[in-house]
Write a protein that holds these residues in place. Structure first.
Motif, short mmCIF file in Angstrom:
data_model
loop_
_atom_site.label_atom_id
_atom_site.label_comp_id
_atom_site.label_asym_id
_atom_site.label_seq_id
_atom_site.Cartn_x
_atom_site.Cartn_y
_atom_site.Cartn_z
N PHE A 1 25.88 -48.04 -5.26
CA PHE A 1 26.17 -47.34 -4.08
C PHE A 1 25.66 -45.79 -4.00
O PHE A 1 25.48 -45.37 -3.12
N MET A 2 25.76 -44.99 -5.24
CA MET A 2 25.48 -43.56 -5.36
C MET A 2 23.83 -43.56 -5.02
O MET A 2 23.08 -44.27 -5.40
N SER B 1 22.17 -48.70 3.66
CA SER B 1 21.01 -47.87 4.08
C SER B 1 20.75 -47.68 5.24
O SER B 1 19.97 -46.80 6.01
N SER B 2 21.46 -48.57 6.21
CA SER B 2 21.27 -48.45 7.83
C SER B 2 21.83 -47.05 8.26
O SER B 2 21.59 -46.57 9.31
N ASN B 3 22.87 -46.53 7.41
CA ASN B 3 23.35 -45.30 8.05
C ASN B 3 24.53 -45.53 8.78
O ASN B 3 25.00 -44.57 9.44
N SER B 4 25.03 -46.76 9.09
CA SER B 4 25.89 -47.16 10.18
C SER B 4 27.33 -46.55 9.66
O SER B 4 28.06 -46.38 10.41
N TYR C 1 26.15 -58.03 -2.68
CA TYR C 1 25.73 -56.43 -2.84
C TYR C 1 24.48 -56.19 -2.03
O TYR C 1 24.17 -54.88 -1.81
N LYS C 2 23.65 -57.15 -1.91
CA LYS C 2 22.23 -56.86 -1.29
C LYS C 2 22.50 -56.50 0.12
O LYS C 2 21.90 -55.89 0.90
N LYS C 3 23.50 -57.52 0.85
CA LYS C 3 23.62 -57.30 2.07
C LYS C 3 24.55 -55.85 2.15
O LYS C 3 23.95 -55.31 3.29
N LEU C 4 25.47 -55.59 1.17
CA LEU C 4 26.04 -54.38 1.54
C LEU C 4 25.27 -53.07 1.43
O LEU C 4 25.26 -52.02 2.19
#
Length: 324
Positions: free
Chosen positions: A188-189, A138-141, A130-133
């Protein structure tokens, strides 16, 4: 970093996992307390724990204890939380951390007064996946978040005396499994949901056996949550963005996610962490937060999730004996 002394309040499944996680780190729980003293002695012998309390309340006054892990039934949490916090103990408490938002607010204020860390043992916030996701999102990719779809269902036999259906033990799907799904949604929200509608099916005891929940926040990010204690469902989370979607199975302690990019349907597999080390990740993050190395416990998300669950149960007019 200082080596903190942990005490376990409770000797159930989670307490055993905690003790084993400590052993994997080359450590041992300092102490254990349980309402049934014989079980505490048995637990201590099993894991080489030297301190067993004759009365569990002695734990709160023991100057040698730094952190208390509470894994007793939901409806007992607030009493133990308040006693631990007012005596200056850091507390990691099993989900659901309290019955309702009012109880949690009391505990949060007391933790602030005594300058100690209060946290819920929510595996989702600590799994490396979850930290990776979170970093990827957050990178907006993947673009803006649009929709989250959550399932969590298990098949429990209709035994109305067990904790899942027992109103006197704060049973029901929302506090037991819904807290996972809602914590996933909140992770995620970008903002807390402020529009909540739901439907519920009650068990014969009056607790929520099954529920469907629809959520939306001020940014119009939406989520659906499907819960059941008497119908098996996959533990599946799906998070949809403009440019792709993430799928995660067995999400409470997940180690793998699949990202599908909608432009060309190619997939990226993210695999990190170990399911069996979930408690170890919690221990590490709790100690980092206490030592002020970083804040890893996400109490703000815990508060938001408890607010949501309290709103939902108020809509259902469903109260536990302690709330009447």
């Amino acid at each position: 970093m200082k080596e903190y002394r942990w005490a376990s309040l409770g000797c159930g499944v989670i307490a055993n996992e905690l003790a084993m996680a400590m052993q994997k780190q080359g450590r041992t729980l300092y102490a254990v307390g349980n309402r049934t003293h014989e079980k505490a002695v048995e637990f201590a012998n099993k894991y080489g724990i030297t301190k067993v309390y004759d009365d569990i309340h002695e734990m709160f006054y023991d100057d040698e204890v730094d952190i208390i892990y509470i894994s007793t039934p939901h409806n007992t949490h607030i009493t133990y939380l308040l006693e631990a916090l007012k005596n200056g103990k850091h507390v990691l408490c099993e989900k659901s951390i309290t019955l309702n938002a009012d109880e949690l607010n009391l505990a949060v204020e007391l933790a602030k007064q005594h300058n100690v860390v209060l946290a819920e043992a929510m595996t989702i916030y600590h799994m490396p996946l979850y930290k990776k996701l979170y970093d990827i999102v957050s990178s907006n990719s993947l673009g803006p978040l649009r929709f989250i779809q959550m399932n969590f269902g298990s098949y429990k036999e209709y035994d109305m005396t067990n904790r899942f259906f027992n109103r006197n033990l704060a049973g029901g799907s929302l506090l037991d499994i819904g807290v996972y799904a809602l914590s996933f949604v909140r992770w995620f929200m970008s903002e807390k949901p402020d529009q909540i509608v739901s439907q519920v099916r009650f068990a014969p005891t009056g607790v929520d056996e099954q529920a469907g929940i629809l959520l939306m926040n001020p940014k119009q990010e939406m989520a659906t949550v499907s819960l059941s204690l008497h119908a098996k469902q996959p533990k599946r989370g799906m998070v949809a963005f403009d440019k792709g979607f993430i799928e995660i199975y067995e999400y409470p302690r997940a180690k793998k996610a699949v990202i599908t990019y909608t432009e060309d349907n190619h997939q990226e597999i993210i695999e990190i962490g170990k399911t069996r080390d979930a408690l170890s990740y919690e221990i590490i993050d709790m100690e980092k937060t206490i030592s002020k190395e970083s804040d890893e416990m996400h109490l703000d998300y815990t508060i938001d999730v408890m607010d949501i669950m309290t709103t939902i149960r108020n809509d259902w007019n469903m109260k536990y004996p302690e709330e009447e």
